[in-house]
Design an enzyme around this catalytic site. Structure first.
Site, PDB file in Angstrom:
ATOM      1  N   ARG A  89       0.851  -1.181   0.000  1.00 28.07           N
ATOM      2  CA  ARG A  89       0.000   0.000   0.000  1.00 28.07           C
ATOM      3  C   ARG A  89       0.887   1.230   0.000  1.00 28.07           C
ATOM      4  O   ARG A  89       1.541   1.531   1.007  1.00 28.07           O
ATOM      5  CB  ARG A  89      -0.931  -0.008   1.218  1.00 28.07           C
ATOM      6  CG  ARG A  89      -1.775   1.230   1.301  1.00 28.07           C
ATOM      7  CD  ARG A  89      -2.702   1.229   2.497  1.00 28.07           C
ATOM      8  NE  ARG A  89      -3.387   2.519   2.569  1.00 28.07           N
ATOM      9  CZ  ARG A  89      -3.328   3.324   3.629  1.00 28.07           C
ATOM     10  NH1 ARG A  89      -2.635   2.963   4.695  1.00 28.07           N
ATOM     11  NH2 ARG A  89      -3.958   4.471   3.619  1.00 28.07           N
ATOM     12  N   HIS A 132      -2.679  10.765   0.715  1.00 28.86           N
ATOM     13  CA  HIS A 132      -2.122  10.541   2.055  1.00 28.86           C
ATOM     14  C   HIS A 132      -1.485  11.845   2.511  1.00 28.86           C
ATOM     15  O   HIS A 132      -0.308  11.907   2.861  1.00 28.86           O
ATOM     16  CB  HIS A 132      -1.099   9.390   2.035  1.00 28.86           C
ATOM     17  CG  HIS A 132      -0.902   8.754   3.388  1.00 28.86           C
ATOM     18  ND1 HIS A 132      -1.042   7.400   3.622  1.00 28.86           N
ATOM     19  CD2 HIS A 132      -0.564   9.300   4.582  1.00 28.86           C
ATOM     20  CE1 HIS A 132      -0.794   7.140   4.903  1.00 28.86           C
ATOM     21  NE2 HIS A 132      -0.490   8.271   5.504  1.00 28.86           N
ATOM     22  N   GLU A 179      -7.206   8.201   6.077  1.00 28.53           N
ATOM     23  CA  GLU A 179      -7.510   8.832   7.355  1.00 28.53           C
ATOM     24  C   GLU A 179      -8.026  10.268   7.211  1.00 28.53           C
ATOM     25  O   GLU A 179      -7.389  11.228   7.695  1.00 28.53           O
ATOM     26  CB  GLU A 179      -6.285   8.800   8.256  1.00 28.53           C
ATOM     27  CG  GLU A 179      -5.770   7.405   8.457  1.00 28.53           C
ATOM     28  CD  GLU A 179      -4.738   7.299   9.564  1.00 28.53           C
ATOM     29  OE1 GLU A 179      -4.318   8.323  10.110  1.00 28.53           O
ATOM     30  OE2 GLU A 179      -4.370   6.165   9.885  1.00 28.53           O
ATOM     31  N   ASN A 308      -7.398   1.393   9.464  1.00 26.15           N
ATOM     32  CA  ASN A 308      -6.110   1.675  10.112  1.00 26.15           C
ATOM     33  C   ASN A 308      -6.339   1.653  11.625  1.00 26.15           C
ATOM     34  O   ASN A 308      -7.229   2.361  12.109  1.00 26.15           O
ATOM     35  CB  ASN A 308      -5.590   3.059   9.718  1.00 26.15           C
ATOM     36  CG  ASN A 308      -5.205   3.152   8.265  1.00 26.15           C
ATOM     37  OD1 ASN A 308      -5.286   2.178   7.534  1.00 26.15           O
ATOM     38  ND2 ASN A 308      -4.781   4.338   7.832  1.00 26.15           N
ATOM     39  N   TYR A 310      -4.330   1.432  15.588  1.00 28.57           N
ATOM     40  CA  TYR A 310      -3.152   1.368  16.463  1.00 28.57           C
ATOM     41  C   TYR A 310      -3.549   1.132  17.909  1.00 28.57           C
ATOM     42  O   TYR A 310      -2.904   0.407  18.643  1.00 28.57           O
ATOM     43  CB  TYR A 310      -2.317   2.643  16.331  1.00 28.57           C
ATOM     44  CG  TYR A 310      -1.729   2.766  14.953  1.00 28.57           C
ATOM     45  CD1 TYR A 310      -2.430   3.389  13.920  1.00 28.57           C
ATOM     46  CD2 TYR A 310      -0.510   2.171  14.648  1.00 28.57           C
ATOM     47  CE1 TYR A 310      -1.920   3.459  12.636  1.00 28.57           C
ATOM     48  CE2 TYR A 310       0.021   2.238  13.372  1.00 28.57           C
ATOM     49  CZ  TYR A 310      -0.704   2.877  12.366  1.00 28.57           C
ATOM     50  OH  TYR A 310      -0.209   2.925  11.097  1.00 28.57           O
ATOM     51  N   GLU A 372      -3.402  -0.447   7.949  1.00 28.50           N
ATOM     52  CA  GLU A 372      -2.269  -0.035   8.795  1.00 28.50           C
ATOM     53  C   GLU A 372      -2.408  -0.620  10.192  1.00 28.50           C
ATOM     54  O   GLU A 372      -3.502  -0.581  10.761  1.00 28.50           O
ATOM     55  CB  GLU A 372      -2.200   1.492   8.958  1.00 28.50           C
ATOM     56  CG  GLU A 372      -1.740   2.246   7.764  1.00 28.50           C
ATOM     57  CD  GLU A 372      -1.642   3.727   8.034  1.00 28.50           C
ATOM     58  OE1 GLU A 372      -1.414   4.147   9.196  1.00 28.50           O
ATOM     59  OE2 GLU A 372      -1.829   4.501   7.076  1.00 28.50           O
TER      60      GLU A 372
HETATM   61  C1  GCO Z   1      -1.451   7.500  10.292  1.00 32.72           C
HETATM   62  C2  GCO Z   1      -0.797   7.573   9.020  1.00 32.72           C
HETATM   63  C3  GCO Z   1       0.612   7.050   9.003  1.00 32.72           C
HETATM   64  C4  GCO Z   1       1.375   7.134  10.314  1.00 32.72           C
HETATM   65  C5  GCO Z   1       1.179   5.866  11.110  1.00 32.72           C
HETATM   66  C6  GCO Z   1       1.926   5.927  12.439  1.00 32.72           C
HETATM   67  O1  GCO Z   1      -2.160   6.517  10.519  1.00 32.72           O
HETATM   68  O2  GCO Z   1      -1.286   8.450  11.048  1.00 32.72           O
HETATM   69  O3  GCO Z   1      -1.538   6.884   8.026  1.00 32.72           O
HETATM   70  O4  GCO Z   1       1.146   7.920   8.051  1.00 32.72           O
HETATM   71  O5  GCO Z   1       2.739   7.296  10.059  1.00 32.72           O
HETATM   72  O6  GCO Z   1      -0.151   5.734  11.432  1.00 32.72           O
HETATM   73  O7  GCO Z   1       1.450   7.018  13.185  1.00 32.72           O
END
Ligand code: GCO
Length: 464
Positions: A89, A132, A179, A308, A310, A372
């Site tokens: 990607r 992006h 995002e 995405n 985290y 992500e």
């Molecule tokens: C985001 C972006 C990425 C970041 C990654 C780590 O999700 O903020 O798509 O460019 O670098 O997530 O923060």
């Protein structure tokens, strides 16, 4: 030429299998890795401007050189191939292809054609992100420029069509936006991202124009792409929790879900901007920038959706003890989630990924790719190796969360580690490293980390 040490694998897996055909990928973005910001006709983006603004980025870092991927892409694609990566990607730098947002720079387009052909030559599926965050600076002029302007969605359609016509015969999957929450809320409400505006009300106008750009681009691309093209959007939905069972905290969490998630999900996949959203933001905007017909243009059919993820978020009602305001509202503040955290200060809660994937399955109902997921750390090279057990643990646990979501009905067909190479981590600069591969930014040396060897083993066995 960097090679993956043979034989050394971080650890054998638990054996939990993924389905045949599961897509194992890595993700990256143009401004974070390419460098060559003024080469071969590339124009400046809002991130070139923002990163060169004193104080905007930690350490004064910029994407001027980054990973020099613009020149080193063959080596980087070889690294992916050696890991067994099946999907890459990447994103296209809008100002490399259309420096002033209007005319086409063939040299920039040629770079992406070489990159795509290089991926195909290595048997790697290109998943192309159109936006992006590197908006051409020339489209962000004045107080009403950038995503505040109703003209930019049509410039985005122009850009999408240039890429669709040039690469549509060889790029099977295109995701319109990465995002949009970050673009709208960090770019226009909190000011943490380019263009660095700090008025909450602006985030809603920007969010709407991003939605409109998405819908119009998808409709335009359908007219130039071959049958079977997979069109999607990649969202960082907040898996948001209430800080307590107090009614005001639960209301704050619902409000955040409304302004951060449903502001995109409802118009894209549902029935437009809800009366609840309009009422919940009445103090900030009257939504008059939504014209008749806009919501119908946004609600275009997609083929899949990118997620995405985290970490989850936790919020309480604003007021009372100080806390970091949630961008775009004065009704909620972030609060911490106890337990292990990454160096980014992000809590590690893999089960929240399962919950999010099940929500997306329920509310969107399309095939899902995790576009992500990854761990930021301060990795160091020791005797030619990078030992990153924390990243292996993070990835293993989040892949287990994907398996759990699949077991409970989420149609997750792929997973992309953020990211292949340590790169420019936006306002954090280069200090936070997310790569499977360590980059020494002094000499651009690439060193696969233990997590790269572990991921290669997972891909080979198609199992944890
Ligand atoms: C985001 C972006 C990425 C970041 C990654 C780590 O999700 O903020 O798509 O460019 O670098 O997530 O923060």
């Amino acid at each position: 030429m960097t090679t993956i040490p043979r034989g050394s694998s971080a650890a054998t897996g638990s054996g939990e299998p993924f389905p045949d055909g599961f897509l194992w990928g890595v993700a990256a973005s143009s401004y974070q890795i390419e460098g060559a910001v003024a080469e071969d006709g590339r124009g400046p983006s809002i991130w070139d401007t923002f990163s060169h603004t004193p104080g905007a980025v930690a350490g004064g870092d910029t994407g001027d050189v980054a990973c020099d991927h613009y020149h080193r892409w063959p080596e980087d694609l070889d690294l992916m191939a050696e890991l067994g990566v099946m999907s890459y990607r990447f994103s296209v730098a809008w100002p490399r292809v259309m420096p002033d947002g209007r005319g086409v720079n063939q040299a920039g387009l040629d770079f992406y054609r070489r990159l795509v052909d290089g991926l195909l030559d290595r048997g790697i599926r290109p998943l192309m992100t159109l936006y992006h965050w590197d908006l051409p600076q020339s489209l962000d002029v004045g107080d009403a420029g950038g995503w505040l302007s109703r003209e930019v969605p049509d410039r985005f359609v122009d850009f999408a069509l240039v890429l669709g016509k040039e690469l549509g015969d060889r790029v099977p999957a295109i995701t319109t936006l990465n995002e949009p929450w970050c673009s709208a809320y960090l770019g226009y409400a909190s000011g943490e991202h380019a263009p660095g505006r700090t008025e909450s009300s602006l985030a809603y106008r920007a969010a709407h124009h991003l939605n409109l750009a998405h819908g119009r681009a998808v409709s335009a691309l359908r007219g130039v792409l071959p049958q079977g093209a997979d069109l999607s959007v990649s969202l960082n939905l907040h898996q948001v929790q209430a800080a307590s069972d107090r009614p005001e905290d639960r209301a704050a969490a619902e409000h955040v879900d409304l302004i951060a998630n449903r502001v995109f999900l409802d118009p894209m996949f549902g029935d437009g901007y809800s009366a609840e959203l309009r009422a919940g933001t009445a103090g900030l905007t009257d939504w008059s920038f939504v014209h008749a017909g806009d919501e119908a243009e946004i609600a275009v059919a997609l083929d899949s959706v990118g997620v995405n993820f985290y970490n989850p978020s936790r919020v309480r009602a604003a007021g009372g003890e100080p806390g970091r305001p949630f961008p775009g509202t004065d009704r909620a503040c972030f609060v911490d989630i106890p337990g292990p955290h990454t160096v980014m200060g992000w809590p590690i809660v893999p089960s929240a990924l399962t919950d999010l994937l099940l929500r997306v399955q329920r509310d969107v109902g399309l095939p899902i790719e995790v576009t992500e997921n990854g761990l930021g750390a301060r990795d160091v090279v020791e005797s030619g190796a990078v030992h990153d057990p924390d990243r292996i643990d993070y990835l293993r646990r989040h892949l287990a969360a994907v398996l759990e979501a699949r077991r409970r009905g989420a149609e997750v067909r792929g997973y992309h580690v953020w990211t292949l190479l340590d790169n420019f981590e936006w306002a954090w600069g280069y200090d936070k490293r997310f790569g499977l591969v360590h980059v020494d930014f002094a000499d651009q040396r690439r060193t696969p980390k233990d997590s790269a060897l572990w991921y290669a083993d997972v891909i080979r066995r198609n199992a944890l």
